[in-house]
Design a protein around this motif. Sequence first.
Motif, PDB file in Angstrom:
ATOM      1  N   TYR A  76       3.704  15.379   6.802  1.00  0.00           N
ATOM      2  CA  TYR A  76       4.092  16.738   7.220  1.00  0.00           C
ATOM      3  C   TYR A  76       4.950  16.713   8.480  1.00  0.00           C
ATOM      4  CZ  TYR A  76       0.277  15.472  10.230  1.00  0.00           C
ATOM      5  OH  TYR A  76      -0.504  14.762  11.097  1.00  0.00           O
ATOM      6  N   ARG A  77       4.851  15.642   9.306  1.00  0.00           N
ATOM      7  CA  ARG A  77       5.559  15.611  10.592  1.00  0.00           C
ATOM      8  C   ARG A  77       6.966  15.022  10.466  1.00  0.00           C
ATOM      9  NH1 ARG A  77       3.653  18.140  14.451  1.00  0.00           N
ATOM     10  NH2 ARG A  77       1.651  17.088  14.383  1.00  0.00           N
ATOM     11  N   VAL A 115      -0.448  15.048   3.589  1.00  0.00           N
ATOM     12  CA  VAL A 115      -1.103  15.874   4.617  1.00  0.00           C
ATOM     13  C   VAL A 115      -2.470  15.273   4.985  1.00  0.00           C
ATOM     14  CG1 VAL A 115      -1.922  18.184   5.220  1.00  0.00           C
ATOM     15  CG2 VAL A 115       0.213  17.902   3.938  1.00  0.00           C
ATOM     16  N   PRO A 116      -3.227  14.745   4.018  1.00  0.00           N
ATOM     17  CA  PRO A 116      -4.437  14.013   4.416  1.00  0.00           C
ATOM     18  C   PRO A 116      -4.022  12.752   5.187  1.00  0.00           C
ATOM     19  CG  PRO A 116      -4.370  14.387   2.036  1.00  0.00           C
ATOM     20  CD  PRO A 116      -3.016  14.694   2.565  1.00  0.00           C
ATOM     21  N   ILE A 117      -4.581  12.587   6.363  1.00  0.00           N
ATOM     22  CA  ILE A 117      -4.106  11.525   7.250  1.00  0.00           C
ATOM     23  C   ILE A 117      -4.313  10.136   6.643  1.00  0.00           C
ATOM     24  CG2 ILE A 117      -4.387  10.505   9.567  1.00  0.00           C
ATOM     25  CD1 ILE A 117      -3.161  13.371   9.432  1.00  0.00           C
ATOM     26  N   GLY A 145       1.310   8.636  11.944  1.00  0.00           N
ATOM     27  CA  GLY A 145       1.141   8.862  13.389  1.00  0.00           C
ATOM     28  C   GLY A 145       0.114   7.918  13.977  1.00  0.00           C
ATOM     29  N   ASP A 146      -0.033   7.976  15.298  1.00  0.00           N
ATOM     30  CA  ASP A 146      -1.003   7.105  15.973  1.00  0.00           C
ATOM     31  C   ASP A 146      -2.434   7.398  15.511  1.00  0.00           C
ATOM     32  OD1 ASP A 146       0.390   9.231  17.553  1.00  0.00           O
ATOM     33  OD2 ASP A 146      -1.468   9.207  18.700  1.00  0.00           O
ATOM     34  N   GLY A 147      -2.712   8.675  15.203  1.00  0.00           N
ATOM     35  CA  GLY A 147      -4.064   9.036  14.764  1.00  0.00           C
ATOM     36  C   GLY A 147      -4.442   8.358  13.458  1.00  0.00           C
ATOM     37  N   ALA A 148      -3.453   8.130  12.592  1.00  0.00           N
ATOM     38  CA  ALA A 148      -3.714   7.531  11.280  1.00  0.00           C
ATOM     39  C   ALA A 148      -4.254   6.111  11.395  1.00  0.00           C
ATOM     40  CB  ALA A 148      -2.427   7.534  10.444  1.00  0.00           C
ATOM     41  N   ASN A 175       3.330   9.474  19.073  1.00  0.00           N
ATOM     42  CA  ASN A 175       3.805  10.618  19.885  1.00  0.00           C
ATOM     43  C   ASN A 175       2.777  10.993  20.952  1.00  0.00           C
ATOM     44  OD1 ASN A 175       1.798  11.988  18.500  1.00  0.00           O
ATOM     45  ND2 ASN A 175       3.198  13.284  17.310  1.00  0.00           N
ATOM     46  N   TRP A 177      -0.246  11.833  20.801  1.00  0.00           N
ATOM     47  CA  TRP A 177      -1.308  12.789  20.487  1.00  0.00           C
ATOM     48  C   TRP A 177      -1.636  12.802  19.002  1.00  0.00           C
ATOM     49  CZ3 TRP A 177      -4.065  15.127  24.196  1.00  0.00           C
ATOM     50  CH2 TRP A 177      -3.514  15.152  25.476  1.00  0.00           C
ATOM     51  N   ALA A 178      -2.912  12.953  18.701  1.00  0.00           N
ATOM     52  CA  ALA A 178      -3.361  13.271  17.343  1.00  0.00           C
ATOM     53  C   ALA A 178      -4.107  14.604  17.493  1.00  0.00           C
ATOM     54  CB  ALA A 178      -4.283  12.195  16.811  1.00  0.00           C
ATOM     55  N   HIS A 243       0.902  20.868  17.931  1.00  0.00           N
ATOM     56  CA  HIS A 243       0.605  20.082  16.729  1.00  0.00           C
ATOM     57  C   HIS A 243       1.110  20.818  15.486  1.00  0.00           C
ATOM     58  CE1 HIS A 243      -1.493  17.635  13.813  1.00  0.00           C
ATOM     59  NE2 HIS A 243      -2.041  18.719  13.338  1.00  0.00           N
TER      60      HIS A 243
HETATM   61  C1  LIG Z   1      -8.213  12.679   6.268  1.00  0.00           C
HETATM   62  C2  LIG Z   1      -7.884  13.742   7.252  1.00  0.00           C
HETATM   63  N1  LIG Z   1      -8.682  13.934   8.317  1.00  0.00           N
HETATM   64  C3  LIG Z   1      -8.390  14.907   9.228  1.00  0.00           C
HETATM   65  C4  LIG Z   1      -7.292  15.696   9.051  1.00  0.00           C
HETATM   66  C5  LIG Z   1      -6.959  16.794  10.058  1.00  0.00           C
HETATM   67  N2  LIG Z   1      -5.789  16.387  10.829  1.00  0.00           N
HETATM   68  C6  LIG Z   1      -4.581  16.903  10.551  1.00  0.00           C
HETATM   69  S1  LIG Z   1      -3.390  16.263  11.535  1.00  0.00           S
HETATM   70  C7  LIG Z   1      -4.491  15.294  12.353  1.00  0.00           C
HETATM   71  C8  LIG Z   1      -4.026  14.403  13.490  1.00  0.00           C
HETATM   72  C9  LIG Z   1      -3.086  13.355  13.050  1.00  0.00           C
HETATM   73  O1  LIG Z   1      -2.507  12.721  14.164  1.00  0.00           O
HETATM   74  P1  LIG Z   1      -1.446  11.594  13.990  1.00  0.00           P
HETATM   75  O2  LIG Z   1      -1.833  10.668  12.890  1.00  0.00           O
HETATM   76  O3  LIG Z   1      -1.216  10.986  15.320  1.00  0.00           O
HETATM   77  O4  LIG Z   1      -0.135  12.352  13.472  1.00  0.00           O
HETATM   78  P2  LIG Z   1       0.716  13.540  14.129  1.00  0.00           P
HETATM   79  O5  LIG Z   1       0.083  14.832  13.688  1.00  0.00           O
HETATM   80  O6  LIG Z   1       0.707  13.362  15.608  1.00  0.00           O
HETATM   81  O7  LIG Z   1       2.061  13.388  13.544  1.00  0.00           O
HETATM   82  C10 LIG Z   1      -5.773  15.472  11.851  1.00  0.00           C
HETATM   83  C11 LIG Z   1      -6.965  14.791  12.383  1.00  0.00           C
HETATM   84  C12 LIG Z   1      -6.486  15.471   7.919  1.00  0.00           C
HETATM   85  N3  LIG Z   1      -5.362  16.181   7.685  1.00  0.00           N
HETATM   86  N4  LIG Z   1      -6.799  14.488   7.045  1.00  0.00           N
END
Ligand SMILES: Cc1ncc(C[n+]2csc(CCOP(=O)(O)OP(=O)(O)O)c2C)c(N)n1
Length: 349
Positions: A76-77, A115-117, A145-148, A175, A177-178, A243
């Motif tokens: 999505y980003r 969209v699911p991380i 993203g870093d959160g992934a 970036n 931030w997650a 976000h």
């Molecule tokens: C499996 C899953 N868990 C939680 C979420 C909720 N969620 C949406 S965006 C996000 C943060 C992701 O951060 P990052 O991977 O750093 O990507 P960014 O949004 O910064 O591009 C979360 C936890 C989701 N979409 N999918």
Amino acid sequence: MHRVIGERDLSETPFSPDEARALFRDMVRARRFDERALALQRRGWMSGYPPYKGQEASQVGAAHAMAAEDWLFPTYRSNAMQIARDVPMSDILLFRRGRAEYDSGHDVPVFPQAVPIATQIPHAAGAGMAISHEEDDAAALCYFGDGATSEGDFHEGLNFAGVFDAPVVFFCENNNWAISLPRRKQTAAPSIAAKAEAYGFMGGQVDGNDPLAVREFVQSALATARDGEPVLVESLTYRQGAHTTSDDPSRYRGDEDDDLPEWRTADPLERYEEYLREQNVVTDEYVETIYEEADEELSEAVERAEAKEPADPDEIFESVYADMPKKLVDQREWLRSFTEEHDVQELEH
Ligand SMILES: Cc1ncc(C[n+]2csc(CCOP(=O)(O)OP(=O)(O)O)c2C)c(N)n1
């Protein structure tokens, strides 16, 4: 840290003035798209939008490193990547209005946005394995993203790619931030790139606000991947906006970003324009024309998207199960009666 701006003149890079201008042009197209999409969301045109302002150099640089036949696994980003790969802007807008199919029928090798991380990471590893099996020349570039990197899918995908020599570049756009979780709390590892070592392949960091550096670094990573070794790239950039349009970053940012270097938080588009002017490869007239053309392209894309029927809410339930389980049939029934009772367009506003 791989970098060009401030370290090398354009003539000392492998890139021609035309290639340098093409990066600038796509960064402008991406920036204008992001600004217009935010404004459209505020008007109720779409229910939500995840802005990428500040991340254009990283995404456009990586997109320009790819060959025409390479597969992109976006999220999505990463709309700036799709734009730079020439996915029509109207398709991206329609996706945000709930349309799953690419309306234009374009043939750019790009998967639907995840969209699911992190779910796209094993998909990309599998695609890479299929490419090797078919002895194809393509590679895959997997954006996340870093959160992934804290998801199991990250570990599984990179592990498979390493074991099976899949031609995949794992492109982590850090970036900082997650949503509300800063990179500092995401992992105790010294860097995200360092994680590659555990999977038996190379990882490295690039200045993600320098499009020439990203293009050069990712191009070399893709060459390594084509030779049968995956690579993990950590592109250091910064999310300047929220976000998504449902988020208020002032609730959590505080002084967390104070220690980030200026090159990381500054506007990559302004930085790159300044560099191109110093290198005498753009003029005022050129810059003005690029902005005008981007705005024209956007207006046409919005017009095209507006001319399409709204998405059918029934589609949400399709394409997952061959035989729909009762739970989903019931939910579909509920949604049908809800939309009959209410004017959904009204609710969106
Ligand atoms: C499996 C899953 N868990 C939680 C979420 C909720 N969620 C949406 S965006 C996000 C943060 C992701 O951060 P990052 O991977 O750093 O990507 P960014 O949004 O910064 O591009 C979360 C936890 C989701 N979409 N999918």
